[in-house]
Design an enzyme around this catalytic site. Structure first.
Site, PDB file in Angstrom:
ATOM      1  N   GLU A 117      34.498  41.837  32.038  1.00 32.38           N
ATOM      2  CA  GLU A 117      35.940  41.567  32.004  1.00 32.38           C
ATOM      3  C   GLU A 117      36.420  41.281  30.581  1.00 32.38           C
ATOM      4  OE1 GLU A 117      38.994  39.191  34.853  1.00 32.38           O
ATOM      5  OE2 GLU A 117      37.444  37.941  33.928  1.00 32.38           O
ATOM      6  N   LYS A 201      44.755  43.650  36.270  1.00 30.25           N
ATOM      7  CA  LYS A 201      44.388  42.634  37.245  1.00 30.25           C
ATOM      8  C   LYS A 201      45.651  42.132  37.938  1.00 30.25           C
ATOM      9  CE  LYS A 201      41.490  38.447  37.487  1.00 30.25           C
ATOM     10  NZ  LYS A 201      40.688  37.511  36.645  1.00 30.25           N
ATOM     11  N   CYS A 235      36.817  40.447  38.334  1.00 28.99           N
ATOM     12  CA  CYS A 235      36.479  39.043  38.539  1.00 28.99           C
ATOM     13  C   CYS A 235      37.104  38.449  39.795  1.00 28.99           C
ATOM     14  CB  CYS A 235      36.860  38.243  37.297  1.00 28.99           C
ATOM     15  SG  CYS A 235      36.205  36.562  37.268  1.00 28.99           S
TER      16      CYS A 235
END
Length: 387
Positions: A117, A201, A235
């Site tokens: 990430e 994200k 994540c």
């Protein structure tokens, strides 16, 4: 089961494929669309080979995947050290390191490489901080903004060119900067340089949301490729029911999951940052999504076979980064079903209707503050007034 750099050929029998064929998004929360920005690229394909010609030389019965576990340039060590005093990020150096890793993976006959990430320029350990004012923001946010990656920039073009030069799929994870925002971004680059996935994200976690702007729901999608269906998440998205449902409904054969860091096993005080929690998320995703999960993470990186296999490939955090920067595993890609949806599957339109129908009536139908789209302006991050 833990093994250091275990490379195994596993024949997979793909179970019921479950995937909605959503259109690839053609608009993003940027001043320019991805297609417009992609036109800025200056990459070239020196061999002029088509993707089909590239793939035709691969042994798909022994498809090798690689997960990055080495930290980016100038990232503070040891693993759980969150002190950035005197540390300056180096995007240029990190891009050069990333290219060397791409070259190394390709030299080992890997056909896919995936990064942790926001590995470009590095996850800002300490951004999630209970102190007010947050010292990470106070002293380091300007450096972070300056070292975030711009799509269409020279550094971006270098990474796309590396995918072309090494005939490899590259799963990038990076802090993306446009004219107004930062995003926790992921991109999948094809061996011929095409950008197959570009996403943000959906909801950065905790105080990450004070730095990075939210993504959009239409950026949760999988793509069909000659080596199987591929999707990407980042994540904390692996703990989000809406995100995992939307992605798993689209039937991935290969799932590229990015985590910032995973320490050694056995530290019970780390809670959500522990290896036990992080690796359990990857394994559960492999079971529920029936997809290979490439868990790229600084420190402990893992590649899980699809389904409930108890055997996976993993290199733990205390192993030398220099000696073992990547984790590899091989699979039989000819066994992938590469279908886009299974109406009879557990993750399907029908089960979504059942969830909606069975939602408890006593729970108030109130949206709350989590879902509405949230943005942070670059000016506001450095203390400037934003209209």
């Amino acid at each position: 089961m833990k093994s250091h750099l275990l490379t195994t050929t596993t024949t997979l029998t793909a179970l019921a494929a479950t995937s909605l064929a959503l259109p690839q998004p053609n608009t993003l929360p940027h001043p320019k669309t991805l297609a417009e920005r992609a036109s800025l690229l200056t990459t070239t394909n020196p061999s002029n080979r088509t993707l089909d010609e590239i793939i035709s030389s691969w042994d798909l019965t022994n498809l090798t995947l690689a997960a990055v576990r080495i930290p980016p340039v100038n990232w503070p060590l040891p693993m759980m050290n969150k002190d950035w005093d005197g540390v300056k990020l180096d995007l240029n150096g990190t891009v050069d390191l990333g290219i060397r890793l791409i070259e190394k993976a390709a030299a080992e006959k890997a056909r896919v490489i995936h990064f942790p990430e926001v590995w470009f320029p590095g996850y800002p350990k300490g951004v999630i901080n209970s102190e007010t004012p947050n010292p990470w923001f106070e002293y380091h946010v300007k450096d972070y903004i300056e070292n975030s990656l711009v799509v269409g920039s020279t550094n971006w073009n270098k990474l796309v060119q590396a995918a072309i030069d090494n005939s490899i799929y590259v799963g990038l994870s990076f802090s993306e900067k446009d004219t107004a925002h930062l995003y926790m971004a992921q991109s999948l680059i094809s061996p011929d340089g095409e950008i197959l996935i570009h996403r943000h994200k959906l909801r950065p976690s905790a105080q990450e949301r004070d730095l990075w702007t939210d993504g959009k729901l239409d950026q949760i999608y999988a793509v069909s490729t000659p080596i199987g269906r591929i999707g990407m998440l980042s994540c904390g998205e692996h703990t989000s029911p809406e995100v995992t449902f939307l992605m798993q409904a689209q039937t991935e054969d290969i799932h590229l999951g990015s985590w910032p860091l995973t320490p050694d096993f056995g530290n019970e005080t780390l809670t959500y940052e522990s290896a036990e929690v992080i690796t359990s998320l990857g394994r559960v995703y492999a079971i529920l999504g029936d997809s290979i999960v490439v868990q790229a993470s600084i420190g402990t990186a893992t590649i899980f076979p699809a389904g409930s296999s108890a055997v996976w490939s993993q290199t733990v955090a205390n192993v030398s980064f220099e000696e073992f920067p990547l984790v590899y595993r091989s699979f039989n890609a000819t066994a992938f079903t590469n279908t886009t949806y299974n109406a009879d599957g557990e993750v399907s339109w029908g089960t979504l209707q059942a969830v909606n129908q069975g939602f408890p009536e006593y729970i108030p139908q109130v949206q709350g503050g989590l879902v509405p789209w949230h943005e942070d302006f670059l000016g506001g991050l450095v203390g400037e007034e934003v209209d």
